[in-house]
Scaffold this active site. Structure first.
Site, PDB file in Angstrom:
ATOM      1  CB  SER A 285      46.843  57.427  47.772  1.00  0.00           C
ATOM      2  OG  SER A 285      46.526  57.760  46.437  1.00  0.00           O
ATOM      3  NE  ARG A 331      50.912  64.222  43.969  1.00  0.00           N
ATOM      4  CZ  ARG A 331      51.462  63.059  43.723  1.00  0.00           C
ATOM      5  NH1 ARG A 331      52.766  62.969  43.600  1.00  0.00           N
ATOM      6  NH2 ARG A 331      50.720  61.990  43.611  1.00  0.00           N
ATOM      7  CD  GLU A 447      61.668  59.852  43.278  1.00  0.00           C
ATOM      8  OE1 GLU A 447      61.029  58.791  43.420  1.00  0.00           O
ATOM      9  OE2 GLU A 447      61.756  60.724  44.161  1.00  0.00           O
ATOM     10  NE  ARG A 457      56.197  62.101  40.903  1.00  0.00           N
ATOM     11  CZ  ARG A 457      55.171  61.450  41.443  1.00  0.00           C
ATOM     12  NH1 ARG A 457      54.157  61.067  40.713  1.00  0.00           N
ATOM     13  NH2 ARG A 457      55.152  61.192  42.738  1.00  0.00           N
TER      14      ARG A 457
HETATM   15  C1  LIG Z   1      54.750  56.583  49.355  1.00  0.00           C
HETATM   16  C2  LIG Z   1      54.869  56.873  47.907  1.00  0.00           C
HETATM   17  C3  LIG Z   1      53.756  56.798  47.078  1.00  0.00           C
HETATM   18  C4  LIG Z   1      53.847  57.051  45.722  1.00  0.00           C
HETATM   19  N1  LIG Z   1      52.727  56.954  44.949  1.00  0.00           N
HETATM   20  C5  LIG Z   1      52.845  57.143  43.614  1.00  0.00           C
HETATM   21  C6  LIG Z   1      51.718  56.972  42.763  1.00  0.00           C
HETATM   22  O1  LIG Z   1      50.628  56.639  43.198  1.00  0.00           O
HETATM   23  N2  LIG Z   1      51.874  57.158  41.433  1.00  0.00           N
HETATM   24  C7  LIG Z   1      53.083  57.507  40.897  1.00  0.00           C
HETATM   25  O2  LIG Z   1      53.177  57.636  39.686  1.00  0.00           O
HETATM   26  N3  LIG Z   1      54.167  57.668  41.688  1.00  0.00           N
HETATM   27  C8  LIG Z   1      54.080  57.499  43.024  1.00  0.00           C
HETATM   28  N4  LIG Z   1      55.181  57.663  43.815  1.00  0.00           N
HETATM   29  C9  LIG Z   1      56.473  57.942  43.201  1.00  0.00           C
HETATM   30  C10 LIG Z   1      57.051  56.678  42.620  1.00  0.00           C
HETATM   31  O3  LIG Z   1      56.689  55.585  43.399  1.00  0.00           O
HETATM   32  C11 LIG Z   1      58.563  56.702  42.527  1.00  0.00           C
HETATM   33  O4  LIG Z   1      58.999  57.895  41.998  1.00  0.00           O
HETATM   34  C12 LIG Z   1      59.057  55.590  41.651  1.00  0.00           C
HETATM   35  O5  LIG Z   1      58.501  54.374  42.029  1.00  0.00           O
HETATM   36  C13 LIG Z   1      60.553  55.502  41.689  1.00  0.00           C
HETATM   37  O6  LIG Z   1      60.966  54.359  40.994  1.00  0.00           O
HETATM   38  P1  LIG Z   1      62.490  54.124  40.713  1.00  0.00           P
HETATM   39  O7  LIG Z   1      62.591  52.844  39.989  1.00  0.00           O
HETATM   40  O8  LIG Z   1      63.070  55.317  40.065  1.00  0.00           O
HETATM   41  O9  LIG Z   1      63.181  54.051  42.137  1.00  0.00           O
HETATM   42  P2  LIG Z   1      62.932  53.042  43.464  1.00  0.00           P
HETATM   43  O10 LIG Z   1      61.732  52.246  43.258  1.00  0.00           O
HETATM   44  O11 LIG Z   1      63.073  53.929  44.602  1.00  0.00           O
HETATM   45  O12 LIG Z   1      64.134  52.090  43.326  1.00  0.00           O
HETATM   46  C14 LIG Z   1      65.426  52.453  43.675  1.00  0.00           C
HETATM   47  C15 LIG Z   1      66.277  51.220  43.584  1.00  0.00           C
HETATM   48  O13 LIG Z   1      67.647  51.589  43.669  1.00  0.00           O
HETATM   49  C16 LIG Z   1      68.307  50.815  44.620  1.00  0.00           C
HETATM   50  N5  LIG Z   1      69.385  51.624  45.153  1.00  0.00           N
HETATM   51  C17 LIG Z   1      69.325  52.894  45.606  1.00  0.00           C
HETATM   52  N6  LIG Z   1      70.549  53.302  45.958  1.00  0.00           N
HETATM   53  C18 LIG Z   1      71.385  52.286  45.729  1.00  0.00           C
HETATM   54  C19 LIG Z   1      72.776  52.103  45.883  1.00  0.00           C
HETATM   55  N7  LIG Z   1      73.558  53.068  46.321  1.00  0.00           N
HETATM   56  N8  LIG Z   1      73.292  50.888  45.561  1.00  0.00           N
HETATM   57  C20 LIG Z   1      72.510  49.885  45.084  1.00  0.00           C
HETATM   58  N9  LIG Z   1      71.202  50.023  44.902  1.00  0.00           N
HETATM   59  C21 LIG Z   1      70.650  51.204  45.217  1.00  0.00           C
HETATM   60  C22 LIG Z   1      67.270  50.398  45.600  1.00  0.00           C
HETATM   61  O14 LIG Z   1      67.668  49.212  46.238  1.00  0.00           O
HETATM   62  C23 LIG Z   1      66.073  50.200  44.697  1.00  0.00           C
HETATM   63  O15 LIG Z   1      66.116  48.905  44.143  1.00  0.00           O
HETATM   64  C24 LIG Z   1      55.091  57.412  45.175  1.00  0.00           C
HETATM   65  C25 LIG Z   1      56.218  57.503  45.991  1.00  0.00           C
HETATM   66  C26 LIG Z   1      56.112  57.248  47.349  1.00  0.00           C
HETATM   67  C27 LIG Z   1      57.326  57.382  48.189  1.00  0.00           C
END
Ligand SMILES: Cc1cc2nc3c(=O)[nH]c(=O)nc-3n(C[C@H](O)[C@H](O)[C@H](O)COP(=O)(O)OP(=O)(O)OC[C@H]3O[C@@H](n4cnc5c(N)ncnc54)[C@H](O)[C@@H]3O)c2cc1C
Ligand code: SF4
Ligand code: FES
Lengths: 659, 247
Positions: A285, A331, A447, A457
């Site tokens: 982190s 970053r 995202e 970001r």
């Molecule tokens: C290791 C790591 C650490 C991070 N730390 C931070 C932090 O400290 N602070 C911060 O603000 N951000 C952080 N981020 C960024 C942040 O976590 C993500 O950008 C954010 O959580 C994304 O959320 P989301 O709901 O958009 O997508 P996700 O949480 O990635 O969810 C995607 C969803 O879509 C589903 N999905 C995908 N494709 C399909 C498909 N074709 N069919 C059906 N379902 C599908 C998956 O099953 C999942 O449920 C971090 C990211 C990473 C990788």
């Protein structure tokens, strides 16, 4: 005239959202019951949207590819979530969070969206605490904050190094409540493969049941894609193994424009690659940069161990180059600086592609303050070290354990080795202020959309954006569309558009099995990743990007001629799942390179070698490039770019400086 | 290093399964256990055999997806980590490693090492939440919570829902998992209002799913990768007792 209408409300930036909320069309409760919404994705964006929409009375279906909604990759976010609470009384405000985010994004985001994000940030914290999310607290019982890169205030809320987990479990609990009430139907282990469009409106999806292999048709009056980022185009990234672009990409091919595909965030603090077997990269982190100091040996090709290098032979290059922000520069700046040092021969570790992140100074400092707190006079060095370690453990314990587990080294004793890795994609489906894509009724949250982070970001802003989109934006903005859809009866999935979409998905699956080639999916994925990392990674230039485009096309041809997918379509088959994801990456990768080639300026995470200042900092070209590049799919791997001009009415656009 | 793997192969829940032996060569100690599986699967694909199906996603110990019983121990020989966090430096050249799926009546095998854990989901939807709609919350700092309570609640909330506790327990009891969720809320003022209904409904669903009863062997705590403590079970028992006294 551009085809793009961002639908940003009129008025000054502080008033836009308030006015919008007061005037947006509403759907009455009895009509909500008859409106069905499909939410693809159960991460922060999807789970919060689904729960909130179901609370309002809509009928919701949620899809995710994991075996539980709780496992979406939001779970892995470590560091924290921003909000403009100003609980620390350190001068924070909505305006400042807005300003930092626009500046951090290197002036490539929309003011209207970002202001709204900053505005709702405070409600997110309130909501999460009310749900029972155990955020970190001070002894007085108040919420605790830390600082993150690119800001000078402490506005980041956190739960040890597991903030994403706790926030996601909060949203998941809200989702579970609705599942229990029967307002949400959950489809785990389902992968969306196609969007269904009827009369130019999104009306459903085709999803594959990943246990039986059966293709299913699902109707919705609206479809929300909350499917996360596409960093796995690079093969190695901090994303989960299953993170993919398929949902967004299939939507793109059905008419949703793709915004700024080349904007990728390379995170400065990840555990370096240890060998060819590497399947993913692990993030350490960014919060570690609060207390850890980054350095490399002053001497080139210095092979001594970190602890053996005396203080005066160390180059704390971030503190040297950016005295105002030091180790807390954004970053993109930190990543490029690490690459620059390693390319110049100052890298450490076996691969020489790493820099040190050192906690010795922090352990000393904490040790002293802790001894004072405990009123221990003349503590021994051993005591000091022990106290210091305790404080570090309290703050970052799980990260330190993780580091040791992966590398076999104890970071309390020796400096960590870190190197940048692909982490986040600022690009994504283009959406307007309502979060609607260029396809009517098709929304994109979290995202997966391109919206709020511009070209870079800031840390702790993605969690904020995902939850803002899901809890506080979409419940309002979807009304603008659905209020006009109340007369539409659910369309039977025997409709020809559903049949056609299912046939398309089936045809692709059949095609995979028909190739009967000799190479595995991973083989192609790794090769694609290598091209992307080398030519469309931390530094890009015209020659490399042009080469990459040719290489990706060749690789894609080879993929479709020589791929081997084992097993059968109608069973649980991870090889098939991977093939379908990599097929899409092989197309998206090319578009990313095209976008990077078009944007011959440097901004945020996008660094064109041709465009830098004398000191090697990114050089923006605002006259030419203050726009969002939104790409339209024109069939047969051709794309047309549309520009959404960015207007800066509130903030004066300026060259970023963290010096 | 060179190893002999004995891996559970089972085509579907309806068919019988068996251990199949696979030799693997040139494994680096820096590889993770799942990367070693990647290597094996590549070999299988190259021989046109079907690769081993196993659950995994984040590969950093937080999503709770990975789930292997390795040499008889859930998540392998080391404590405090998940299968994906296990590295090959924990083994030595020439070792034979037996890999099986979670075994519990409530977790039927889907294929090879993949099991169906949706029983956990159904338990959660019976009470694993605070009933607060979006937008109705007061300012977060209006409700001060003692740090120790917040920390204890966090420790319980750190459960990743992997199911190792069930896989380890000779009764296949889900007590530790359920207790972690009940505790998280029991420790916070926000969760108190629904405490009675929560514990009763979640426990009832747990019983319905066919998980065994808890006989206090404590095996779950030892194998839990997140160090969820048995105190949570004690707390849940208290909550349950209080809830039933209220009737
Ligand atoms: C290791 C790591 C650490 C991070 N730390 C931070 C932090 O400290 N602070 C911060 O603000 N951000 C952080 N981020 C960024 C942040 O976590 C993500 O950008 C954010 O959580 C994304 O959320 P989301 O709901 O958009 O997508 P996700 O949480 O990635 O969810 C995607 C969803 O879509 C589903 N999905 C995908 N494709 C399909 C498909 N074709 N069919 C059906 N379902 C599908 C998956 O099953 C999942 O449920 C971090 C990211 C990473 C990788
Ligand atoms: S209590 Fe521990 S072993 Fe059980 S599901 Fe939670 S994390 Fe896994
Ligand atoms: S793969 Fe996510 S915990 Fe192991």
């Amino acid at each position: 005239m551009s085809k793009l209408d961002s639908k940003i409300p009129e008025g000054n930036v502080e008033q836009k959202w308030t006015k919008y909320k007061a005037s947006v069309a509403l759907v009455n409760p009895s009509n909500k019951r008859n409106l069905e919404i499909i939410v693809v994705g159960s991460g922060l964006a999807g789970a919060s949207a689904a729960a909130s929409l179901a609370e309002l009375g809509y009928k919701v279906k949620v899809f995710c590819y994991q075996d539980s909604a709780r496992r979406a990759h939001s779970i892995a976010a470590q560091g924290g979530i921003n909000a403009a609470k100003n609980y620390q009384n350190d001068g924070d405000s909505i305006y400042r969070l807005f300003y930092d985010t626009v500046k951090g994004g290197d002036y490539r985001a929309r003011e209207g969206n970002v202001y709204r994000l900053a505005e709702v940030s405070n409600s997110i914290i309130d909501q999460c605490v009310a749900q029972g999310v155990p955020l970190a607290r001070e002894y007085g019982g108040m919420l605790s904050n830390r600082s993150f890169g690119g800001t000078q205030v402490q506005r980041t809320f956190y739960a040890a190094g597991q903030t994403g987990q706790q926030l996601l479990l909060g949203a998941y609990s809200a989702l579970n409540r609705q599942i229990g009430l029967g307002t949400v139907d959950m489809y785990a282990r389902h992968e969306m493969l196609e969007v269904v469009k009827i009369d130019d409106k999104a009306r459903g999806i085709i999803a594959r049941d990943m246990v039986t292999g059966k293709l299913e048709r699902h109707f919705g009056h609206a479809v929300l894609l909350c499917t996360g980022g596409y960093g796995n185009v690079f093969y190695l990234s901090t994303n989960a193994m299953g993170c993919n672009a398929t949902a967004a990409w299939k939507a793109h091919k059905k008419g949703a424009f793709f915004g700024n595909p080349c904007f990728t965030q390379i995170h400065p603090t990840c555990i370096p690659v240890s060998g060819d077997h590497q399947s993913k990269l692990t993030l350490m982190s960014e919060s570690l940069r609060n207390d850890g100091r980054i350095w490399v040996p002053k001497k080139k090709d210095d092979i001594r161990k970190g602890n053996e290098i005396p203080e005066e032979e160390r180059d704390y290059y971030l503190e040297r180059r950016y005295p105002a922000f030091g180790n807390l520069v954004p970053r993109d700046v930190a990543s490029r600086a690490a690459k620059e040092r390693c390319d110049e021969g100052h890298g450490v570790g076996a691969s020489r592609m790493a820099v040190f992140l050192d906690f010795k100074a922090a352990i000393d400092r904490f040790g002293k303050s802790q001894a004072k707190k405990l009123s221990i006079e003349n503590p021994t060095p051993a005591q000091l070290k022990e106290f210091g370690k305790q404080v570090v453990e309290e703050k970052y314990g799980n990260l330190f354990t993780m580091y040791e587990q992966i590398t076999g080294e104890n970071p309390y004793e020796v400096p960590m080795r870190i190197y940048p890795a692909v982490h986040y994609t600022m690009g994504g489906l283009w959406v307007d202020y309502n979060l609607m894509t260029t396809v009517q009724g098709l929304y994109c949250l979290g995202e997966a959309n391109f919206s709020d982070h511009g070209a870079n970001r800031l840390g702790a802003s993605a969690l904020m954006q995902g939850l803002a989109d899901g809890y506080f934006v979409i419940p309002y903005t979807i009304g603008a569309y659905l209020s006009k859809e109340i007369a539409v009866k659910p369309i039977p999935t025997t409709h020809e558009a559903f049949v056609a979409a299912e046939n398309e998905a089936q045809a692709q699956i059949n095609k995979f099995f028909a190739i009967k080639g000799s190479k595995s999916v991973d083989h192609f994925h790794k090769r694609l990743g290598k091209i992307m990392w080398e030519k469309c990674g931390m530094a890009r230039n015209e020659k490399g990007l042009k080469e990459a485009i040719v290489e990706i096309r060749e690789l894609r041809d080879e993929f479709w001629k020589d791929l081997r997918v084992t097993g059968k379509p109608d069973e649980m088959n991870p090889e098939l799942e991977k093939a379908s994801r990599v097929a899409d990456f092989l197309e998206l990768g090319e578009l990313m390179c095209m976008d990077a080639l078009n944007r011959s300026e440097s901004c945020g995470g996008h660094f064109r070698i041709e465009s830098q200042t004398e000191e090697g900092e990114a050089l923006r070209k605002d006259d030419e490039f203050a726009y969002v590049a939104a790409w339209e799919y024109k069939g047969n791997y051709t794309y047309e770019m549309h520009k959404e001009e960015l207007k800066f009415e509130t903030i004066k656009i300026a060259q970023r400086s963290y010096k | 290093m060179n190893l002999t793997l004995k891996i559970w192969r089972q085509n579907s829940g309806k068919e019988q399964g068996q251990l199949v032996t696979y030799p693997v060569k040139d494994i680096s100690p820096d590889m993770s256990f799942l990367e070693m599986f990647d290597v094996l699967n590549e070999q299988l694909v190259s021989k046109n055999e079907s690769p081993i199906v196993f659950d995994h996603d984040c590969r950093e110990g937080i999503c709770g997806m990975c789930s292997m019983v390795i040499n008889g121990r859930a998540h392998g020989p080391k404590t405090g980590i998940t299968t994906c966090q296990l590295h090959m430096r924990s083994f030595k050249d020439g070792d034979t490693i037996v890999v099986e799926p979670w075994r519990a009546q409530a977790f039927p095998v889907i294929k090879d090492l993949t099991v169906d854990r949706t029983a956990f989901e159904r338990i959660q939807s019976k009470g694993g939440f605070v009933s607060v709609n979006t937008g109705t919350a007061q300012d977060a700092n209006c409700l001060p919570i003692p740090k120790d309570d917040a920390d204890a609640s966090f420790n319980a909330a750190a459960c990743i829902g992997c199911g190792a506790c069930v896989a380890t327990c000779k009764n296949a009891s889900a007590m530790l998992f359920v207790a972690a969720k009940v505790s998280q809320f029991a420790l916070l003022p926000q969760g108190k209002i629904e405490a009675t209904a929560r514990v009763k409904n979640m426990v009832a669903q747990m019983d319905l799913e066919g998980f065994g009863s808890c006989t206090n062997t404590g095996a779950c705590e030892i194998e839990c990768p997140k160090g969820i403590s048995l105190e949570n079970i004690a707390r849940m028992n208290r909550e349950y007792l209080v809830a039933n006294c209220k009737d």
